[in-house]
Design an enzyme around this catalytic site. Structure first.
Site, PDB file in Angstrom:
ATOM      1  N   HIS A  70       3.184  10.783  -4.234  1.00 18.22           N
ATOM      2  CA  HIS A  70       3.853  11.087  -2.970  1.00 18.22           C
ATOM      3  C   HIS A  70       5.371  10.981  -3.086  1.00 18.22           C
ATOM      4  CE1 HIS A  70       3.651   6.614  -2.104  1.00 18.22           C
ATOM      5  NE2 HIS A  70       4.815   6.876  -1.549  1.00 18.22           N
ATOM      6  N   ASP A 119      -2.909   8.817  -6.262  1.00 15.54           N
ATOM      7  CA  ASP A 119      -1.466   8.849  -5.995  1.00 15.54           C
ATOM      8  C   ASP A 119      -0.667   8.530  -7.257  1.00 15.54           C
ATOM      9  OD1 ASP A 119       0.923   8.999  -4.650  1.00 15.54           O
ATOM     10  OD2 ASP A 119       0.636   7.174  -3.478  1.00 15.54           O
ATOM     11  N   GLN A 150       8.645  -0.243   2.229  1.00 15.43           N
ATOM     12  CA  GLN A 150       9.317   1.039   2.094  1.00 15.43           C
ATOM     13  C   GLN A 150      10.349   0.992   0.960  1.00 15.43           C
ATOM     14  OE1 GLN A 150       8.132   3.444   3.587  1.00 15.43           O
ATOM     15  NE2 GLN A 150       7.609   3.054   5.694  1.00 15.43           N
ATOM     16  N   GLY A 151      10.364   2.017   0.139  1.00 15.95           N
ATOM     17  CA  GLY A 151      11.291   2.095  -0.980  1.00 15.95           C
ATOM     18  C   GLY A 151      10.736   1.576  -2.284  1.00 15.95           C
ATOM     19  N   ASP A 152       9.559   0.908  -2.221  1.00 13.17           N
ATOM     20  CA  ASP A 152       8.947   0.360  -3.434  1.00 13.17           C
ATOM     21  C   ASP A 152       7.921   1.304  -4.056  1.00 13.17           C
ATOM     22  OD1 ASP A 152      10.331  -2.097  -3.364  1.00 13.17           O
ATOM     23  OD2 ASP A 152       8.927  -2.893  -1.890  1.00 13.17           O
ATOM     24  N   SER A 153       7.607   2.409  -3.399  1.00 14.53           N
ATOM     25  CA  SER A 153       6.583   3.338  -3.899  1.00 14.53           C
ATOM     26  C   SER A 153       6.793   3.674  -5.370  1.00 14.53           C
ATOM     27  CB  SER A 153       6.620   4.641  -3.103  1.00 14.53           C
ATOM     28  OG  SER A 153       5.950   4.533  -1.889  1.00 14.53           O
TER      29      SER A 153
END
Length: 276
Positions: free
Chosen positions: A83, A136, A230-233
């Site tokens: 993603h 993913d 958020q931002g760690d994906s």
């Protein structure tokens, strides 16, 4: 609400669309959220396989354009979340992002330390399902190789690192409160691998999402307080010195009863191109 852990875009033309698809955990984080969540500062020198994905054109230059994490699994191969390379996150097809780079060896995103390596090509798992987040996984091939010491081994199927109760750590430069407080320096949160039954109970297929054991694993603490956000994906979940997961999705950040969900690396190894 179920959501992947990539950052929303800074650029105004796509900000609203990205925010709808990738909402923050909650407008008023709980006490558990306010303490990656519940993390500690770490040095890239001690975890050289941790890298940042960057596009200043898409995400601005204040934090080196970081929008996701990645992990070095071959001298020229970086794994991340599928993603992270989607139009919903990038605001355009990945092939249209001309300044996509991988940043290695940089603790503080406000500095110019380490190396920024251009991307030769990308591969996104053709079985990735954006509705369920299953599969993913994506792979980035670099134009220049990194030193061998940057490479982390991957845990194959049956590895003891996947056992429930195993101590693990998740790494990233993402939000530390669930309210958009992105970090400039790398952090890690200590978590535990949870059994598939616990993950399925947390995400049975309702509005919070559905856990699929074949392609996912989950990790956290029963009381919450430690998690990716958020931002760690695309960043790594590491246990016993081996890569077992990639930050994928979850409900909220660090909430009790809703652990972080990760792409299962043993399954990713089955479908991804061979690291180089």
């Amino acid at each position: 609400m179920r959501r992947p852990f990539a950052r929303t875009l800074f650029r105004a033309p796509v900000l609203l669309a990205a925010a709808v698809l990738l909402p923050l955990a909650s407008p008023a984080p709980s006490a558990a959220d306010s303490i990656v969540i519940g993390g500690r500062s770490v040095r890239v020198a001690d975890s050289p396989w941790m890298v940042a994905l960057s596009s200043r054109d898409r995400f601005g230059g204040t934090r080196s354009g970081q929008f996701c994490g990645g992990v070095v699994v071959g001298r020229s191969t970086v794994m991340t979340a599928a993603h992270c390379l989607s139009p919903e996150v990038l605001g355009a097809a990945v092939r249209a992002v001309g300044d996509l780079k991988v940043i290695a060896g940089r603790d503080d995103l406000r500095t110019e330390s380490g190396a920024e390596i251009p991307v030769r090509r990308t591969w996104v798992n053709p079985d990735y399902d954006p509705e369920t987040n299953s599969g993913d996984v994506a792979v980035i091939t670099l134009k220049a190789p990194l030193p061998e010491r940057y490479v982390i081994p991957m845990a194959g199927a049956g590895d003891s690192a996947y056992a429930a109760g195993t101590d693990a750590a998740v790494y990233g430069w993402g939000d530390t409160t669930g309210a958009g407080d992105y970090q400039n320096t790398l952090r890690a949160a200590d978590v535990q691998v949870l059994g598939d039954s616990a993950c399925e109970a947390a995400y049975p297929g309702n509005s919070e999402g559905r856990f699929l054991a074949r392609t996912m694993l989950c990790a956290g603490k029963p009381q919450g307080g430690r998690d990716a956000c958020q931002g760690d994906s695309g960043g790594p979940l590491v246990a016993h010195g081996r890569l077992i997961g990639l930050v994928s999705w979850g409900s909220g950040c660090g909430r009790p009863g809703t652990p972080g969900v990760y792409a299962r690396v043993s399954e990713a190894m089955r479908v991804m191109p061979k690291p180089v």
